[in-house]
Design a protein around this motif. Structure first.
Motif, PDB file in Angstrom:
ATOM      1  N   GLN A  60       0.851  -1.189   0.000  1.00  0.00           N
ATOM      2  CA  GLN A  60       0.000   0.000   0.000  1.00  0.00           C
ATOM      3  C   GLN A  60       0.880   1.230   0.000  1.00  0.00           C
ATOM      4  O   GLN A  60       1.976   1.206   0.564  1.00  0.00           O
ATOM      5  N   LYS A 132      -4.006   0.045  -7.977  1.00  0.00           N
ATOM      6  CA  LYS A 132      -5.102  -0.910  -7.767  1.00  0.00           C
ATOM      7  C   LYS A 132      -5.546  -1.534  -9.080  1.00  0.00           C
ATOM      8  O   LYS A 132      -5.963  -2.689  -9.111  1.00  0.00           O
ATOM      9  N   PRO A 135      -1.563  -3.814 -10.127  1.00  0.00           N
ATOM     10  CA  PRO A 135      -0.740  -3.897  -8.911  1.00  0.00           C
ATOM     11  C   PRO A 135       0.760  -4.061  -9.134  1.00  0.00           C
ATOM     12  O   PRO A 135       1.540  -3.770  -8.226  1.00  0.00           O
TER      13      PRO A 135
END
Length: 141
Positions: A60, A132, A135
């Motif tokens: 992330q 997203k 990835p």
């Protein structure tokens, strides 16, 4: 193609397309140009290597404002974000080879510009959408 376009081509290649198209041999001068641009934006924003390491580890992007502004800096320096903080990823169609068009169009269509409170947050939210959507981008930071 000017130096700015070469540097941009390298960044897009590294960030978006490595896993999608056949790898290309990237000239050393392009790599050094991308590194210089990265270093410039890191100095301007205070972003650190540790932020990228953390992003890879956690899969992330950390919500640190320095990283958000780093992303804005990079997009600004390569001419993909305007003064109104609209991201023009479709501008890549003018400089990228045709085999890149489907991915550019997918990212542009899927993500557009994700509006944030300011340019830094807008860049961050949009790049987060790219990650997203594809990835592999995160693994290449």
């Amino acid at each position: 193609m000017n130096t700015k376009q070469f540097v941009f081509l390298l960044i897009v290649y590294q960030c978006c397309f490595l896993a999608i198209v056949k790898p290309l041999e990237v000239p050393k001068h392009m790599k050094s140009g991308a590194k210089k641009l990265t270093n410039t934006c890191m100095k301007e924003t205070g972003a650190t290597e540790e932020m990228f390491t953390e992003a890879k580890r956690t899969e992330q992007l950390p919500g640190d404002n320095r990283l958000k502004c780093f992303m804005h800096c990079m997009l600004d320096k390569i001419g993909l974000i305007d003064n109104e903080n609209i991201i023009h990823l479709d501008n890549l169609l003018d400089i990228m080879p045709p085999e890149f068009f489907p991915m550019i169009e997918q990212l542009h269509t899927t993500c557009g510009t994700k509006s944030g409170a300011d340019g830094c947050e807008t860049a961050f939210l949009t790049v987060d959408c790219y990650i997203k959507t594809n990835p592999v981008i995160l693994t290449l930071l």
